[in-house]
Design a protein around this motif. Structure first.
Motif, short mmCIF file in Angstrom:
data_model
loop_
_atom_site.label_atom_id
_atom_site.label_comp_id
_atom_site.label_asym_id
_atom_site.label_seq_id
_atom_site.Cartn_x
_atom_site.Cartn_y
_atom_site.Cartn_z
N ASP A 195 -7.24 -1.39 -0.87
CA ASP A 195 -7.92 -0.48 0.05
C ASP A 195 -9.43 -0.75 0.10
O ASP A 195 -10.03 -1.19 -0.89
CB ASP A 195 -7.67 0.98 -0.36
N TYR A 196 -10.00 -0.47 1.24
CA TYR A 196 -11.40 -0.77 1.52
C TYR A 196 -12.33 -0.06 0.55
O TYR A 196 -13.24 -0.67 -0.01
CB TYR A 196 -11.70 -0.34 2.96
N ALA B 294 -7.80 -5.09 2.65
CA ALA B 294 -8.87 -4.10 2.84
C ALA B 294 -9.39 -4.11 4.27
O ALA B 294 -9.70 -3.05 4.84
CB ALA B 294 -10.02 -4.39 1.87
N ALA C 145 -3.52 2.27 -3.48
CA ALA C 145 -4.69 1.45 -3.23
C ALA C 145 -4.80 0.23 -4.14
O ALA C 145 -5.46 -0.75 -3.80
CB ALA C 145 -5.96 2.29 -3.39
N LEU D 233 -12.06 -1.51 -2.97
CA LEU D 233 -12.62 -2.85 -3.03
C LEU D 233 -14.15 -2.79 -3.00
O LEU D 233 -14.83 -3.54 -3.71
CB LEU D 233 -12.11 -3.70 -1.87
N ARG E 7 0.84 -1.20 0.00
CA ARG E 7 0.00 0.00 0.00
C ARG E 7 0.88 1.26 0.00
O ARG E 7 0.59 2.24 -0.71
CB ARG E 7 -0.92 -0.01 1.22
N ASP F 209 -7.16 -1.97 6.22
CA ASP F 209 -6.98 -0.61 5.75
C ASP F 209 -7.05 0.34 6.94
O ASP F 209 -8.05 0.38 7.67
CB ASP F 209 -8.09 -0.28 4.75
#
Length: 405
Positions: free
Chosen positions: A46-47, A312, A29, A50, A24, A315
């Motif tokens: 990354d959340y 994620a 991301a 995703l 990351r 994150d």
């Protein structure tokens, strides 16, 4: 652009959380990665990104025919069971047909009686514990966690009990994505087609029979592919959920109370694992239906995006304090998201099996303790599923109850 990261190696086994943090920091991301044979893909870390990918099935499709790398993929590529072309399973259907397919699977699973499910799980768990409870020591992955889910699943799906051990081996070979992957897939397929033939001739009160009775008009081939997905997705991640939760409870002081009779900590440990040590690390995948941008990256039409569920979940924008209990927060990605997420009845079945397995073990062996230092425990070297290689324990020997072996 910085060099792609090989999606292999021991760091997925030893320190995946640190590896994802480094990826990351270096790539942002969305990171470029290389699969077996130096096949390129993107790993969504990354959340927010995703959530965007899994929530837009038109732009980020499950149609694997879109992949722009098929001309590079050999017939014996070990990841074909996970990234297959023209597979008629629920994983690769899209649109209205997928929604009807998902409804058929969910209805078949939802008809499983929860009390019967728990009874099966308790019976098989007691039988497995009976096999080692008098020895005062055991290895909980091979002797327990790896055996329980598939035995319960074959029971509710309608598979004869004696086929369970062979299916465990086949599923593990297929999911690990190494040299035995295609042979494992073949064994699983033969078992499932045999099951459907038997249930068509003589239906029963089981998931396979209910799928055959569905009026939606799906073919035997389609139902067989769906049962294969249900077997693979139901067995190994649930086994790893049990193993990872037991590891946490045996090594983390926050959960010590559950080993002396407490019940609240079992559910807390299981949910903590879904956030911080999820059995399903990375999932393949989605394919871009057109050129687009994601996380500052230019994604070409046909590019493969891998879902970095573990990354994620960690994150820092959504999970700031990794040392804190997550409580009832279930906003993790461990069951996926969007229309291709794990069906809710399947999640419930996995949770009943895993929680029952942990509770039975702790009830039967209340002084369970690690037989080795926590630092000596190792994980399987897979970037896809994260589970324990072994979990050796000691306990006071106790008599068997005489349950199902």
């Amino acid at each position: 652009m910085t060099a792609p990261v090989p999606l292999s190696g021991t760091r997925f086994q030893t320190e995946p959380a640190q590896l994802y943090r480094e990826m990351r920091r270096e790539h942002g991301a969305v990171a470029p990665v290389l699969l077996d044979g130096d096949v390129p893909a993107w790993l969504v870390l990354d959340y927010r990104e995703l959530h965007q990918v899994t929530g837009d099935p038109v732009l980020f499709s499950r149609d694997s025919d879109l992949w722009n790398q098929w001309d590079r993929i050999p017939a014996d590529w070990p990841l074909l069971p996970m990234i297959g072309r023209k597979q008629p399973s629920i994983l690769y259907t899209v649109g209205e047909r997928h929604r009807r397919r998902a409804a058929m699977v969910a209805d078949a699973l939802e008809s499983v009686d929860p009390f019967t499910l728990r009874r099966y799980a308790e019976e098989y768990a007691d039988g497995l514990v009976d096999a080692f409870c008098g020895a005062g020591e055991a290895e909980l992955i091979a002797q327990y966690a790896m055996l329980l889910p598939v035995r319960v699943l074959v029971k509710i799906y309608g598979v004869p009990d004696e086929q369970g051990p062979g299916l465990v081996t086949a599923l593990n070979d297929m999911i690990d994505g190494r040299e035995r992957a295609l042979a494992g897939q073949q064994h699983l397929a033969e078992s499932v087609f045999g099951l459907l033939a038997a249930k068509r001739a003589e239906p029963g009160e089981d998931v396979a029979s209910r799928m055959l009775a569905d009026p939606s008009g799906f073919t035997v081939e389609e139902m067989a592919q769906d049962l294969m997905v249900m077997m693979a997705a139901g067995h190994q991640p649930t086994a790893d959920w049990i193993g990872n939760s037991l590891r946490l409870m045996l090594t983390d002081d926050r959960f010590a109370a559950s080993l002396s009779g407490g019940r609240h900590s079992v559910a807390e440990a299981m949910n903590e694992v879904l956030w911080a040590d999820t059995p399903t690390q990375n999932v393949a995948g989605r394919w871009a239906s057109r050129d687009t941008h994601l996380g500052g990256r230019h994604i070409r039409a046909g590019d493969l995006l891998l879902l970095g569920l573990a990354a994620a979940n960690a994150d820092p924008q959504v999970h700031i304090d990794n040392a804190a209990l997550t409580g009832g927060n279930s906003a993790h990605f461990s069951f996926g998201h969007g229309e291709h997420r794990c069906p809710f009845p399947a999640q419930e079945i996995a949770e009943v099996i895993a929680r029952t397995g942990i509770e039975v073990l702790l009830d039967r062996l209340p002084d369970l303790d690690l037989a080795v230092p926590a630092g000596a425990l190792t994980r399987r070297p897979s970037p896809w599923l994260r589970g324990m290689t072994d979990l050796p324990v000691t306990f006071t020997p106790t008599p068997a109850l005489g349950g199902t072996p």
